[in-house]
Design a protein around this motif. Structure first.
Motif, PDB file in Angstrom:
ATOM      1  N   GLN A 197       0.848  -1.153  -0.050  1.00  0.00           N
ATOM      2  CA  GLN A 197       0.136   0.318  -0.063  1.00  0.00           C
ATOM      3  C   GLN A 197       0.936   1.156   0.148  1.00  0.00           C
ATOM      4  N   LEU A 198       2.117   1.266   0.992  1.00  0.00           N
ATOM      5  CA  LEU A 198       2.860   2.308   0.893  1.00  0.00           C
ATOM      6  C   LEU A 198       3.547   2.617  -0.395  1.00  0.00           C
ATOM      7  N   TRP A 199       4.047   1.655  -1.013  1.00  0.00           N
ATOM      8  CA  TRP A 199       4.626   1.660  -2.422  1.00  0.00           C
ATOM      9  C   TRP A 199       3.301   2.394  -3.247  1.00  0.00           C
ATOM     10  N   LEU A 200       2.358   1.771  -3.511  1.00  0.00           N
ATOM     11  CA  LEU A 200       1.239   2.630  -4.220  1.00  0.00           C
ATOM     12  C   LEU A 200       0.983   3.859  -3.881  1.00  0.00           C
ATOM     13  N   GLU A 201       1.017   4.344  -2.573  1.00  0.00           N
ATOM     14  CA  GLU A 201       0.847   5.808  -2.379  1.00  0.00           C
ATOM     15  C   GLU A 201       2.003   6.411  -2.793  1.00  0.00           C
ATOM     16  N   GLU A 202       3.220   6.132  -2.741  1.00  0.00           N
ATOM     17  CA  GLU A 202       4.384   6.632  -3.119  1.00  0.00           C
ATOM     18  C   GLU A 202       4.591   6.847  -4.610  1.00  0.00           C
ATOM     19  N   GLN A 203       4.323   5.833  -5.259  1.00  0.00           N
ATOM     20  CA  GLN A 203       4.251   5.641  -6.951  1.00  0.00           C
ATOM     21  C   GLN A 203       3.356   6.167  -7.597  1.00  0.00           C
ATOM     22  N   LEU A 204       2.232   6.195  -7.237  1.00  0.00           N
ATOM     23  CA  LEU A 204       0.876   6.521  -7.895  1.00  0.00           C
ATOM     24  C   LEU A 204       0.461   7.934  -7.416  1.00  0.00           C
ATOM     25  N   ALA A 205       0.744   8.411  -6.321  1.00  0.00           N
ATOM     26  CA  ALA A 205       0.272   9.435  -5.448  1.00  0.00           C
ATOM     27  C   ALA A 205       1.398  10.616  -5.123  1.00  0.00           C
ATOM     28  N   GLY A 206       2.721  10.152  -5.353  1.00  0.00           N
ATOM     29  CA  GLY A 206       3.655  11.133  -5.127  1.00  0.00           C
ATOM     30  C   GLY A 206       3.797  11.254  -3.669  1.00  0.00           C
ATOM     31  N   ASN A 207       3.415  10.452  -2.657  1.00  0.00           N
ATOM     32  CA  ASN A 207       3.392  10.624  -1.409  1.00  0.00           C
ATOM     33  C   ASN A 207       4.835  10.144  -0.749  1.00  0.00           C
ATOM     34  N   ALA A 255       5.091   8.354   2.614  1.00  0.00           N
ATOM     35  CA  ALA A 255       4.634   6.835   2.298  1.00  0.00           C
ATOM     36  C   ALA A 255       6.213   6.283   2.111  1.00  0.00           C
ATOM     37  N   ALA A 256       6.739   6.737   1.181  1.00  0.00           N
ATOM     38  CA  ALA A 256       8.236   6.322   1.079  1.00  0.00           C
ATOM     39  C   ALA A 256       9.005   6.293   2.506  1.00  0.00           C
ATOM     40  N   GLN A 257       8.957   7.136   3.073  1.00  0.00           N
ATOM     41  CA  GLN A 257       9.534   7.531   4.316  1.00  0.00           C
ATOM     42  C   GLN A 257       8.981   6.286   5.374  1.00  0.00           C
ATOM     43  N   ALA A 258       7.786   6.137   5.243  1.00  0.00           N
ATOM     44  CA  ALA A 258       7.232   4.995   6.249  1.00  0.00           C
ATOM     45  C   ALA A 258       7.627   3.656   5.652  1.00  0.00           C
ATOM     46  N   ARG A 259       7.782   3.369   4.501  1.00  0.00           N
ATOM     47  CA  ARG A 259       8.210   2.080   4.180  1.00  0.00           C
ATOM     48  C   ARG A 259       9.553   1.846   4.350  1.00  0.00           C
ATOM     49  N   ARG A 260      10.267   2.787   4.380  1.00  0.00           N
ATOM     50  CA  ARG A 260      11.829   2.445   4.706  1.00  0.00           C
ATOM     51  C   ARG A 260      11.989   2.212   6.237  1.00  0.00           C
ATOM     52  N   GLN A 261      11.131   2.772   7.102  1.00  0.00           N
ATOM     53  CA  GLN A 261      11.138   2.554   8.577  1.00  0.00           C
ATOM     54  C   GLN A 261      10.453   1.151   8.840  1.00  0.00           C
ATOM     55  N   LEU A 262       9.584   0.873   8.205  1.00  0.00           N
ATOM     56  CA  LEU A 262       8.620  -0.563   8.345  1.00  0.00           C
ATOM     57  C   LEU A 262       9.491  -1.705   7.835  1.00  0.00           C
ATOM     58  N   LEU A 263      10.197  -1.711   6.739  1.00  0.00           N
ATOM     59  CA  LEU A 263      11.069  -2.707   6.277  1.00  0.00           C
ATOM     60  C   LEU A 263      12.099  -3.424   7.192  1.00  0.00           C
ATOM     61  N   PRO A 264      13.003  -2.640   7.649  1.00  0.00           N
ATOM     62  CA  PRO A 264      13.789  -3.272   8.854  1.00  0.00           C
ATOM     63  C   PRO A 264      13.172  -3.741   9.874  1.00  0.00           C
ATOM     64  N   PHE A 265      12.107  -2.945  10.253  1.00  0.00           N
ATOM     65  CA  PHE A 265      11.273  -3.398  11.642  1.00  0.00           C
ATOM     66  C   PHE A 265      10.739  -4.787  11.424  1.00  0.00           C
ATOM     67  N   PHE A 266       9.906  -4.801  10.209  1.00  0.00           N
ATOM     68  CA  PHE A 266       9.322  -6.117  10.046  1.00  0.00           C
ATOM     69  C   PHE A 266      10.356  -7.224   9.860  1.00  0.00           C
ATOM     70  N   ARG A 267      11.632  -6.951   9.252  1.00  0.00           N
ATOM     71  CA  ARG A 267      12.555  -7.845   9.032  1.00  0.00           C
ATOM     72  C   ARG A 267      13.198  -8.436  10.516  1.00  0.00           C
ATOM     73  N   ARG A 268      13.204  -7.306  11.632  1.00  0.00           N
ATOM     74  CA  ARG A 268      13.860  -7.634  12.892  1.00  0.00           C
ATOM     75  C   ARG A 268      12.670  -8.500  13.553  1.00  0.00           C
ATOM     76  N   LEU A 269      11.572  -8.321  13.257  1.00  0.00           N
ATOM     77  CA  LEU A 269      10.589  -9.438  13.805  1.00  0.00           C
ATOM     78  C   LEU A 269      10.317 -10.676  13.180  1.00  0.00           C
TER      79      LEU A 269
END
Length: 367
Positions: free
Chosen positions: A281-291, A294-308
């Motif tokens: 969803q965040l990728w869609l918001e970034e790429q299709l809506a220029g948000n 959303a890009a910042q949030a995705r970069r924050q969540l990726l390592p967090f999810f991996r650590r979990l």
């Protein structure tokens, strides 16, 4: 403009939570039903359900234990309903994970019986809500059903929930984190005070999970575990209850629903698929809506999810060998008419979603 009249099923009539909540709740449970249908399905919790049945008998009830549930599907719900009627059941006690809890709520709703939910993990907020998801017998999502009320009683016993594998709590964290990313979109520019408050609760819940999620997984006997587990199983449900239909699922859960159409993903938990859906969803918001946020949030969540230990790419979801046709099947289902995905404020076609599923997790974790 706010509707002049709204009805919402906000919360269970009564919640017992904490260490030893189950024995404390027994008198209330027996008051709701002397002949309850005790519903469960997981072999791993069979012994636990046997003990709960003994506890109910000692409290004066005559539980009817059923192991006939494979999935929350019509093919199982029909025979279970007939079994409950034939046995003269006057309540349903659903003990287990999300699908058991949904099945129990739906049975109680259809039969007009009291409903008691006893989550055995913090993997979802299904023990709280007035919603149930329906699946095929093979585990493919069909749709959701709105119920007329939340459970009559929710028992969230820390001692029971703590026995669940840590993977279930990680999955619950991903599912609960999605509340913010979906509610903040689905609420739009609503001027409804309760909706606004629910969205802010979702933000606070996200912050709690980001701050304490790893600590909770590291120490199931610590205070962080209590806050995180209750946040996933209870607070997440309250957010949906207060926010109502304007504070519900968007693309993250739509991706989950699409992924369930492929048998290869059935080994993944609900929240694991939802967490991947958040990244999409965040990728869609970034790429299709220029948000950019959303890009910042995705970069924050990726390592967090991996650590979990959460899956963050198609390979981890069991789809390393999936064909393009299979992935398109996922995307077509997620983008079907009436899908929650269309609550995004911009159009998304199946090919857009396919690009997002591939692109959302392509970048490597930042050092």
């Amino acid at each position: 403009m706010t509707d002049p009249l709204q009805t919402q099923a906000i919360a269970p009539a009564l919640v017992f939570r904490g260490e030893g909540a189950w024995p404390q709740a027994l008198p209330r449970i027996v008051a709701l039903g002397r002949t309850p249908l005790l519903l469960g399905r997981s072999a791993s919790t069979f012994g636990l359900r046997q003990q709960l049945a003994v506890d109910l008998e000692q409290a004066g009830a005559r539980p009817v234990a059923s192991q006939a549930l494979r999935d929350c599907c019509e093919e199982d719900l029909g025979p279970l309903a007939r079994e409950a009627v034939a046995a003269g059941c006057d309540a349903v006690i659903a003990t287990g994970g999300g699908k058991v809890l949904d099945a129990g709520k739906l049975l109680a709703h259809r039969l007009g019986l009291a409903c008691i939910t006893v989550p055995t993990s913090a993997a979802t907020c299904a023990g709280w809500t007035a919603l149930a998801n329906l699946y095929t017998p093979d585990g493919a999502f069909l749709g959701d059903v709105a119920l007329d009320r939340c459970p009559d009683l929710l028992v969230f016993d820390h001692a029971l929930v703590r026995q669940a594998p840590s993977r279930t709590l990680a999955s619950g964290i991903a599912d609960a984190v999605a509340k913010w990313y979906e509610a903040s979109v689905s609420s739009g520019s609503s001027g409804d005070g309760l909706v606004q408050q629910a969205v802010q609760m979702a933000r606070l819940l996200r912050d709690l999970l980001l701050l304490e999620g790893e600590a909770a997984l590291a120490d199931p006997h610590g205070e962080a575990w209590v806050r995180v587990a209750e946040g996933c199983a209870l607070t997440a449900g309250l957010i949906g209850g207060i926010g109502g239909a304007r504070c519900r699922t968007v693309a993250a859960h739509a991706v989950h629903n699409g992924l369930t159409q492929l048998a290869a993903t059935h080994g993944c938990l609900h929240g694991e698929k939802v967490g991947f859906g958040v990244l999409v969803q965040l990728w869609l918001e970034e790429q299709l809506a220029g948000n950019r946020l959303a890009a910042q949030a995705r970069r924050q969540l990726l390592p967090f999810f991996r650590r979990l230990g959460l899956p963050t790419d198609l390979e981890a979801l069991g789809l390393a060998g999936a064909s393009l046709d299979q992935l398109r099947q996922v995307c077509r289902f997620a983008c079907r008419e009436g899908s929650d995905l269309h609550r995004l404020p911009f159009a998304v076609a199946p090919e857009d979603l396919l690009a997002a599923m591939v692109g959302a997790t392509a970048e490597r974790q930042q050092a």
